[in-house]
Design a protein around this motif. Sequence first.
Motif, PDB file in Angstrom:
ATOM      1  N   VAL A 256      33.256 -15.943  25.302  1.00 37.17           N
ATOM      2  CA  VAL A 256      32.013 -15.406  24.743  1.00 37.17           C
ATOM      3  C   VAL A 256      31.760 -13.999  25.271  1.00 37.17           C
ATOM      4  O   VAL A 256      32.013 -13.690  26.438  1.00 37.17           O
ATOM      5  N   ASP A 257      31.273 -13.156  24.394  1.00 42.66           N
ATOM      6  CA  ASP A 257      30.876 -11.784  24.734  1.00 42.66           C
ATOM      7  C   ASP A 257      29.370 -11.709  24.534  1.00 42.66           C
ATOM      8  O   ASP A 257      28.886 -11.493  23.413  1.00 42.66           O
ATOM      9  N   LEU A 258      28.610 -11.903  25.614  1.00 40.70           N
ATOM     10  CA  LEU A 258      27.158 -11.942  25.514  1.00 40.70           C
ATOM     11  C   LEU A 258      26.578 -10.568  25.178  1.00 40.70           C
ATOM     12  O   LEU A 258      25.493 -10.483  24.595  1.00 40.70           O
ATOM     13  N   ASN A 259      27.278  -9.516  25.538  1.00 39.13           N
ATOM     14  CA  ASN A 259      26.768  -8.170  25.236  1.00 39.13           C
ATOM     15  C   ASN A 259      26.812  -7.887  23.740  1.00 39.13           C
ATOM     16  O   ASN A 259      25.872  -7.309  23.174  1.00 39.13           O
ATOM     17  N   ASN A 260      27.884  -8.283  23.083  1.00 36.82           N
ATOM     18  CA  ASN A 260      28.025  -8.039  21.650  1.00 36.82           C
ATOM     19  C   ASN A 260      27.703  -9.262  20.805  1.00 36.82           C
ATOM     20  O   ASN A 260      27.741  -9.197  19.574  1.00 36.82           O
ATOM     21  N   SER A 288      37.012 -15.629  15.281  1.00 34.35           N
ATOM     22  CA  SER A 288      35.829 -15.201  16.027  1.00 34.35           C
ATOM     23  C   SER A 288      34.657 -15.130  15.068  1.00 34.35           C
ATOM     24  O   SER A 288      34.838 -14.938  13.859  1.00 34.35           O
ATOM     25  N   PHE A 289      33.445 -15.285  15.609  1.00 32.33           N
ATOM     26  CA  PHE A 289      32.249 -15.228  14.766  1.00 32.33           C
ATOM     27  C   PHE A 289      31.034 -14.935  15.636  1.00 32.33           C
ATOM     28  O   PHE A 289      31.055 -15.123  16.858  1.00 32.33           O
ATOM     29  N   PRO A 290      29.947 -14.455  15.022  1.00 31.36           N
ATOM     30  CA  PRO A 290      28.744 -14.099  15.790  1.00 31.36           C
ATOM     31  C   PRO A 290      28.079 -15.336  16.395  1.00 31.36           C
ATOM     32  O   PRO A 290      28.158 -16.438  15.854  1.00 31.36           O
ATOM     33  N   ILE A 291      27.426 -15.127  17.524  1.00 31.46           N
ATOM     34  CA  ILE A 291      26.683 -16.205  18.194  1.00 31.46           C
ATOM     35  C   ILE A 291      25.251 -16.204  17.657  1.00 31.46           C
ATOM     36  O   ILE A 291      24.575 -15.173  17.672  1.00 31.46           O
ATOM     37  N   HIS A 292      24.797 -17.359  17.181  1.00 32.28           N
ATOM     38  CA  HIS A 292      23.445 -17.467  16.654  1.00 32.28           C
ATOM     39  C   HIS A 292      22.424 -17.248  17.773  1.00 32.28           C
ATOM     40  O   HIS A 292      22.687 -17.551  18.951  1.00 32.28           O
TER      41      HIS A 292
END
Length: 432
Positions: A256-260, A288-292
């Motif tokens: 996970v990339d919490l910044n992006n 890969s996909f965006p984190i809600h």
Amino acid sequence: MDPLNSLINNPMPTPRKLEEVKAEHFTWRLYRRNGVYGADGRHNAVDVGRHSLGTRDRAAAINAVRQLDRVQAAGLGLIVPERNPTQPATSLAPVTIAEGRRLYEMYLRRPAATGGVKLSTYKRYRTSLDKFGKYCAKRNIGSWNLVDAAILEGFIGWLEREGYHRKSIVNEVTTIKQVFGYLLDNGKLQGCEAIRLKVKKAESRPAYCWTPDQVAAMLGHAKNDAGLRWLHDVVLALACTGLRIAELAGLRWSDVDLNNGMLSLTDETGYSDSTGARRQLKSGRSRSFPIHADLMRLLREMPHRSRYIFVGPRGGKLKPDTVGRRLRKSILEPLAERFPSSEGVRGFVNGTPHSFRHYFCSTCSNGGVPERIVMQWLGHADSAMIRNYYHLSDAESRRKMDQLQFLGDPPRGESAASGTPPVTERRTSDLA
């Protein structure tokens, strides 16, 4: 004319008797279909099947029958397989059921780089071959050279009598056809033809798909119990990602990339790792996909206690089987009375961790997310699987119906089913 006299004077023609060829080991009845000769040996003490001889010439058919007779006898172990001096020694040797299975299992277990299957897939093939081997033993079918459409139809009937479900039967027969095709394509089955037997796919019973109210109730129930906090986090993550439970259990903080705000799953089957902890995704494709936003808030609050993000009830590595058992016992059963279902119909309590994948897909589709994007998020290359995951809820169906105008002007008054006034557009003068 009197009917009786008519019958006496014009007797019914005698049914045509098939020509019989008594070979060295079996008696064969010659028949023709569309002009092509075939040999039927099912009337012998040992059923040796019915086979096309692939010729329209009678003399050639007689010769083919005698060769077929020797092949079938060798397949049953009655004689030692012949050798043809002009061909390799094994060209005429029938492939026993056990030997054909061994060859195909070797083919399945070839290196992954050349198309070898995963261990879980290999085990499913072995289960199918176990059943077919048992059936062949009962029917005295000693070689793959004897297998044809009639044998597979008998196998289907046996599976039905044994109580196997339709979907399982289709899978078993498809596997056996694949094994036969592999042996045929690789020149192991001389004189045999491809099996042309169509087996209709059974409509599978989809997993239960929860509604937003049910998911909210599950989260509320788990959040209010300190002992279920770990399960609350798992439920929220499954609902917001559509991940398979095995994928979620193996999710690492490095994914996970919490910044992006991005989550990445990488298939590592081609990586070198001395620890043996390489991730293998079911599709074999990284994604890969965006984190809600809801999941992002949870991840920011969670401590980085280990390599893996989600943990089990005792703080150790999360196990998929544990999630399934505790989900049912600690959440679904306590809430069952709140969300009852009709007898004989899958309902709330029948859901599984995989139901969240269906829930995620349905929520995305109802929210207008394009199919191609949902495919990317779930890791599927085939849109048919996405359609399989989609469930149209009664509430969503009603909402869409109420938006339609079949008779020109939008309906005025209450909706027939919901009892609520339909939404109408405001005019600019109404806002003044």
